[in-house]
Design a protein around this motif. Structure first.
Motif, PDB file in Angstrom:
ATOM      1  N   THR A  56      41.768  40.135  45.286  1.00  0.00           N
ATOM      2  CA  THR A  56      43.058  39.705  44.677  1.00  0.00           C
ATOM      3  C   THR A  56      42.680  38.377  43.581  1.00  0.00           C
ATOM      4  N   ALA A  74      40.635  40.289  41.041  1.00  0.00           N
ATOM      5  CA  ALA A  74      41.338  40.950  40.334  1.00  0.00           C
ATOM      6  C   ALA A  74      42.598  40.797  39.193  1.00  0.00           C
ATOM      7  N   SER A 109      42.276  47.300  42.781  1.00  0.00           N
ATOM      8  CA  SER A 109      43.805  47.405  42.756  1.00  0.00           C
ATOM      9  C   SER A 109      43.985  45.892  41.863  1.00  0.00           C
ATOM     10  N   ALA A 155      48.677  43.591  45.436  1.00  0.00           N
ATOM     11  CA  ALA A 155      46.771  43.515  44.815  1.00  0.00           C
ATOM     12  C   ALA A 155      46.327  42.771  46.629  1.00  0.00           C
TER      13      ALA A 155
END
Length: 262
Positions: free
Chosen positions: A76, A79, A144, A197
């Motif tokens: 996460t 991303a 993601s 995500a």
């Protein structure tokens, strides 16, 4: 006015029917997870919380949960770091091939997950990252990041560029204007994208099955392996916890987007 009323009422009824169709199979898992027996059967011989106690105390399940949290948080963060500057460039940049770049970045959203898993397996095997937690974090971040990008693009669509020009006219460097002006205003979109995500990474099982070994198994992979090795109500209990966690996070993401929509 009356026609509009009935159109809204019919739309709500149809939405409710679609949601019921999608969610009804998940409701079967709950009574299975509360059975006092040792098999996934309905109806069960009785009710018990022991399978939840097993999931929350067994080192096998806890290690898998820890791996899922580490991979989810790592992917996460990566991303968001990749998608935020890319979203700014795609929203405000004026360069040839901008639409093609957006379509290329969004490719993981339309490709079958098995194809992505096979491609990830070949790439990370050649890079020496196969079977490592880092390889899985990178793969999940690539999966993601397009979702985070689209969420941030939606937030930037209503952003007033005059605020950035005003910050620049007052002597703020671009990085300072980004941190003090842009980021606070699009923070709900960034946070919503980050939550989605994390849910994508936390629930993903196909790529994890290709890239991880027994030491790096995530929670969804343990559930999937349990369905093949030993059918136990503990699998249903873990699935219920996973569904509840994902639902709460998605509700939080929707709540963060609601002020922006208003």
């Amino acid at each position: 006015m009356r026609a509009e009323f009935w159109r809204i009422r019919i739309a709500r009824i149809l939405t409710g029917l679609v949601l019921a169709y999608l969610l009804a199979p998940l409701l079967v898992i709950l009574p299975m997870s509360l059975t006092s027996g040792s098999n996934l059967t309905l109806p069960g011989p009785g009710w018990s919380w022991r399978w939840y106690e097993l999931v929350l105390s067994d080192p096998r399940w806890l290690d898998a949960l820890g791996n899922s949290l580490i991979v989810g948080l790592g992917s996460t963060l990566l991303a968001v770091l990749l998608a935020t500057p890319a979203a700014v460039a795609l929203a405000w940049g004026k360069f040839p091939g901008r639409q093609f770049a957006l379509a290329l970045i969004a490719t993981p959203l339309v490709l079958p997950i098995v194809i992505l898993a096979v491609a990830s397996f070949s790439f990370y095997a050649s890079a020496g990252l196969l079977g490592s937690r880092l390889g899985l974090i990178l793969a999940h971040a690539g999966l993601s990041a397009p979702v985070v990008l689209i969420t941030i693009l939606a937030s930037l669509r209503g952003f007033d560029l005059g605020l950035m020009r005003a910050a620049a006219s007052l002597g703020a460097p671009p990085l300072t204007a980004f941190r003090r002006v842009l980021l606070p205003l699009v923070a709900p979109g960034v946070l919503a994208g980050a939550i989605i995500a994390f849910v994508i990474s936390f629930d993903e099982v196909v790529i994890a099955s290709y890239l991880t070994t027994a030491e790096q198994r995530t929670l969804p992979r343990v559930i999937f392996s349990g369905l093949r090795e030993s059918i136990s109500p503990a699998i249903a209990a873990a699935a219920v916890l996973l569904i509840l966690a994902s639902t709460l996070l998605l509700c939080l993401a929707a709540a963060l987007q609601r002020p922006k929509d208003r």
